[in-house]
Design a protein around this motif. Structure first.
Motif, PDB file in Angstrom:
ATOM      1  N   ASN A   7       0.854  -1.181   0.000  1.00  0.00           N
ATOM      2  CA  ASN A   7       0.000   0.000   0.000  1.00  0.00           C
ATOM      3  C   ASN A   7       0.892   1.233   0.000  1.00  0.00           C
ATOM      4  O   ASN A   7       1.980   1.228   0.602  1.00  0.00           O
ATOM      5  CB  ASN A   7      -0.887   0.035   1.253  1.00  0.00           C
ATOM      6  CG  ASN A   7      -1.969  -1.012   1.188  1.00  0.00           C
ATOM      7  OD1 ASN A   7      -2.720  -1.074   0.229  1.00  0.00           O
ATOM      8  ND2 ASN A   7      -2.043  -1.847   2.206  1.00  0.00           N
ATOM      9  N   ILE A   8       0.444   2.275  -0.660  1.00  0.00           N
ATOM     10  CA  ILE A   8       1.229   3.499  -0.754  1.00  0.00           C
ATOM     11  C   ILE A   8       1.552   4.061   0.633  1.00  0.00           C
ATOM     12  O   ILE A   8       2.661   4.532   0.877  1.00  0.00           O
ATOM     13  CB  ILE A   8       0.502   4.521  -1.656  1.00  0.00           C
ATOM     14  CG1 ILE A   8       0.600   4.030  -3.110  1.00  0.00           C
ATOM     15  CG2 ILE A   8       1.070   5.922  -1.490  1.00  0.00           C
ATOM     16  CD1 ILE A   8      -0.164   4.833  -4.120  1.00  0.00           C
ATOM     17  N   GLU A   9       0.602   3.971   1.571  1.00  0.00           N
ATOM     18  CA  GLU A   9       0.813   4.515   2.912  1.00  0.00           C
ATOM     19  C   GLU A   9       2.016   3.882   3.613  1.00  0.00           C
ATOM     20  O   GLU A   9       2.644   4.510   4.468  1.00  0.00           O
ATOM     21  CB  GLU A   9      -0.420   4.296   3.800  1.00  0.00           C
ATOM     22  CG  GLU A   9      -1.682   4.946   3.309  1.00  0.00           C
ATOM     23  CD  GLU A   9      -2.401   4.089   2.262  1.00  0.00           C
ATOM     24  OE1 GLU A   9      -2.458   2.847   2.388  1.00  0.00           O
ATOM     25  OE2 GLU A   9      -2.889   4.680   1.282  1.00  0.00           O
ATOM     26  N   GLU A  10       2.336   2.635   3.268  1.00  0.00           N
ATOM     27  CA  GLU A  10       3.448   1.942   3.925  1.00  0.00           C
ATOM     28  C   GLU A  10       4.796   2.611   3.668  1.00  0.00           C
ATOM     29  O   GLU A  10       5.738   2.425   4.435  1.00  0.00           O
ATOM     30  CB  GLU A  10       3.525   0.486   3.441  1.00  0.00           C
ATOM     31  CG  GLU A  10       2.371  -0.380   3.856  1.00  0.00           C
ATOM     32  CD  GLU A  10       2.516  -1.791   3.320  1.00  0.00           C
ATOM     33  OE1 GLU A  10       3.456  -2.500   3.753  1.00  0.00           O
ATOM     34  OE2 GLU A  10       1.700  -2.175   2.458  1.00  0.00           O
ATOM     35  N   SER A  11       4.886   3.374   2.583  1.00  0.00           N
ATOM     36  CA  SER A  11       6.165   3.975   2.199  1.00  0.00           C
ATOM     37  C   SER A  11       6.180   5.489   2.335  1.00  0.00           C
ATOM     38  O   SER A  11       7.214   6.115   2.104  1.00  0.00           O
ATOM     39  CB  SER A  11       6.498   3.602   0.750  1.00  0.00           C
ATOM     40  OG  SER A  11       6.465   2.208   0.579  1.00  0.00           O
ATOM     41  N   GLN A  12       5.065   6.085   2.681  1.00  0.00           N
ATOM     42  CA  GLN A  12       5.012   7.548   2.763  1.00  0.00           C
ATOM     43  C   GLN A  12       5.934   8.064   3.862  1.00  0.00           C
ATOM     44  O   GLN A  12       6.112   7.428   4.896  1.00  0.00           O
ATOM     45  CB  GLN A  12       3.585   8.027   3.009  1.00  0.00           C
ATOM     46  CG  GLN A  12       2.711   7.848   1.793  1.00  0.00           C
ATOM     47  CD  GLN A  12       1.275   8.243   2.039  1.00  0.00           C
ATOM     48  OE1 GLN A  12       0.731   8.067   3.124  1.00  0.00           O
ATOM     49  NE2 GLN A  12       0.640   8.780   1.007  1.00  0.00           N
ATOM     50  N   VAL A  13       6.500   9.231   3.599  1.00  0.00           N
ATOM     51  CA  VAL A  13       7.397   9.880   4.554  1.00  0.00           C
ATOM     52  C   VAL A  13       7.003  11.350   4.642  1.00  0.00           C
ATOM     53  O   VAL A  13       6.681  11.980   3.625  1.00  0.00           O
ATOM     54  CB  VAL A  13       8.877   9.765   4.110  1.00  0.00           C
ATOM     55  CG1 VAL A  13       9.795  10.525   5.055  1.00  0.00           C
ATOM     56  CG2 VAL A  13       9.301   8.305   4.015  1.00  0.00           C
ATOM     57  N   THR A  14       7.041  11.887   5.851  1.00  0.00           N
ATOM     58  CA  THR A  14       6.773  13.303   6.089  1.00  0.00           C
ATOM     59  C   THR A  14       7.912  13.863   6.935  1.00  0.00           C
ATOM     60  O   THR A  14       8.337  13.219   7.899  1.00  0.00           O
ATOM     61  CB  THR A  14       5.439  13.496   6.845  1.00  0.00           C
ATOM     62  OG1 THR A  14       4.387  12.914   6.065  1.00  0.00           O
ATOM     63  CG2 THR A  14       5.137  14.960   7.069  1.00  0.00           C
ATOM     64  N   ILE A  15       8.413  15.032   6.544  1.00  0.00           N
ATOM     65  CA  ILE A  15       9.419  15.723   7.360  1.00  0.00           C
ATOM     66  C   ILE A  15       9.008  17.174   7.506  1.00  0.00           C
ATOM     67  O   ILE A  15       8.284  17.718   6.665  1.00  0.00           O
ATOM     68  CB  ILE A  15      10.847  15.634   6.769  1.00  0.00           C
ATOM     69  CG1 ILE A  15      10.931  16.305   5.392  1.00  0.00           C
ATOM     70  CG2 ILE A  15      11.339  14.203   6.711  1.00  0.00           C
ATOM     71  CD1 ILE A  15      12.361  16.476   4.874  1.00  0.00           C
ATOM     72  N   SER A  16       9.469  17.768   8.576  1.00  0.00           N
ATOM     73  CA  SER A  16       9.253  19.211   8.740  1.00  0.00           C
ATOM     74  C   SER A  16      10.542  19.829   9.254  1.00  0.00           C
ATOM     75  O   SER A  16      11.329  19.167   9.950  1.00  0.00           O
ATOM     76  CB  SER A  16       8.091  19.484   9.697  1.00  0.00           C
ATOM     77  OG  SER A  16       8.345  18.926  10.954  1.00  0.00           O
ATOM     78  N   GLU A  17      10.757  21.084   8.864  1.00  0.00           N
ATOM     79  CA  GLU A  17      11.969  21.780   9.272  1.00  0.00           C
ATOM     80  C   GLU A  17      11.685  23.278   9.300  1.00  0.00           C
ATOM     81  O   GLU A  17      11.046  23.815   8.393  1.00  0.00           O
ATOM     82  CB  GLU A  17      13.115  21.479   8.302  1.00  0.00           C
ATOM     83  CG  GLU A  17      14.427  22.107   8.726  1.00  0.00           C
ATOM     84  CD  GLU A  17      15.611  21.681   7.872  1.00  0.00           C
ATOM     85  OE1 GLU A  17      16.561  22.477   7.785  1.00  0.00           O
ATOM     86  OE2 GLU A  17      15.583  20.576   7.302  1.00  0.00           O
ATOM     87  N   LEU A  18      12.176  23.926  10.338  1.00  0.00           N
ATOM     88  CA  LEU A  18      12.067  25.372  10.455  1.00  0.00           C
ATOM     89  C   LEU A  18      13.122  26.008   9.561  1.00  0.00           C
ATOM     90  O   LEU A  18      14.296  25.612   9.590  1.00  0.00           O
ATOM     91  CB  LEU A  18      12.284  25.798  11.909  1.00  0.00           C
ATOM     92  CG  LEU A  18      12.120  27.276  12.201  1.00  0.00           C
ATOM     93  CD1 LEU A  18      10.674  27.720  11.958  1.00  0.00           C
ATOM     94  CD2 LEU A  18      12.539  27.573  13.632  1.00  0.00           C
ATOM     95  N   MET A  19      12.724  26.991   8.753  1.00  0.00           N
ATOM     96  CA  MET A  19      13.651  27.644   7.841  1.00  0.00           C
ATOM     97  C   MET A  19      14.418  28.744   8.573  1.00  0.00           C
ATOM     98  O   MET A  19      13.830  29.637   9.181  1.00  0.00           O
ATOM     99  CB  MET A  19      12.906  28.230   6.640  1.00  0.00           C
ATOM    100  CG  MET A  19      12.286  27.166   5.734  1.00  0.00           C
ATOM    101  SD  MET A  19      13.507  26.104   4.912  1.00  0.00           S
ATOM    102  CE  MET A  19      13.403  24.602   5.897  1.00  0.00           C
TER     103      MET A  19
END
Length: 185
Positions: A7-19
């Motif tokens: 499933n696509i959800e198994e490989s999804q990645v999310t990152i966040s970073e303050l600029m």
């Protein structure tokens, strides 16, 4: 590799970073090259998570910078495997920002990275297939498949050995160019 699908959800990645100010260009906005570097990292993480192998960037297609990113904004990147071939994957990346003072959000960038799975010896290796669970996933897969197909056709259309400039001289009249070139038969 055995016939595995994910499933696509198994490989999804999310990152966040303050600029930070150190990420800014001479115009005071976040440097596009810095954003591209983050996008390459998340594409690698997503493709590697999907394939369970080391992955390399084969190409970057359609990088659309839609809005500038400001110092102090929180950048959120989401990556999904949109398409799989035999050893390659197209990873779609969406870049959004949030002003941490006002809560205002904006879509700043979208891109597609083609990643190839590799063995420890550097050989290309087969990747798992995809299970498409929604109309949106089907749309993304087909759009990516068509982009891959168009890229292959474009490469064959403009192969150096087969290209004849004379075939395009009339077409060039619609562009902002001067063509002093003349056929030398």
């Amino acid at each position: 590799m055995q016939d595995i699908h994910k499933n696509i959800e198994e490989s999804q990645v999310t990152i966040s970073e303050l600029m930070l100010p150190s990420h800014a260009n001479f115009g005071g906005k976040i440097h596009g090259g810095y954003i591209l570097s983050l996008m390459d990292q998340i594409a690698f993480a997503c493709a590697s998570k999907h394939s369970r192998n080391y992955c390399v960037t084969a190409s970057v297609d359609t990088v659309d910078f839609l809005q500038p990113i400001e110092v102090g904004e929180l950048v959120l990147m989401r990556a999904s495997v949109n398409y799989v071939g035999r050893t390659s994957m197209v990873v779609g990346i969406r870049v959004d920002t949030e002003n941490i003072h006002t809560g205002e959000k904006k879509h700043c960038n979208s891109s597609y990275f083609t990643m190839v799975a590799k063995t420890d010896e550097g050989e290309s290796v087969a990747v798992p297939g995809l299970i498409l669970d929604s109309k949106n996933e089907i749309r993304r897969f087909i759009k990516s498949a068509k982009r891959v197909e168009l890229k292959k056709n474009r490469k064959s259309l403009f192969r150096d050995a087969d290209f004849k400039a004379e075939d395009y001289l009339e077409e060039l009249k619609q562009y902002n160019v001067i063509v002093p070139y003349r056929s030398r038969d």
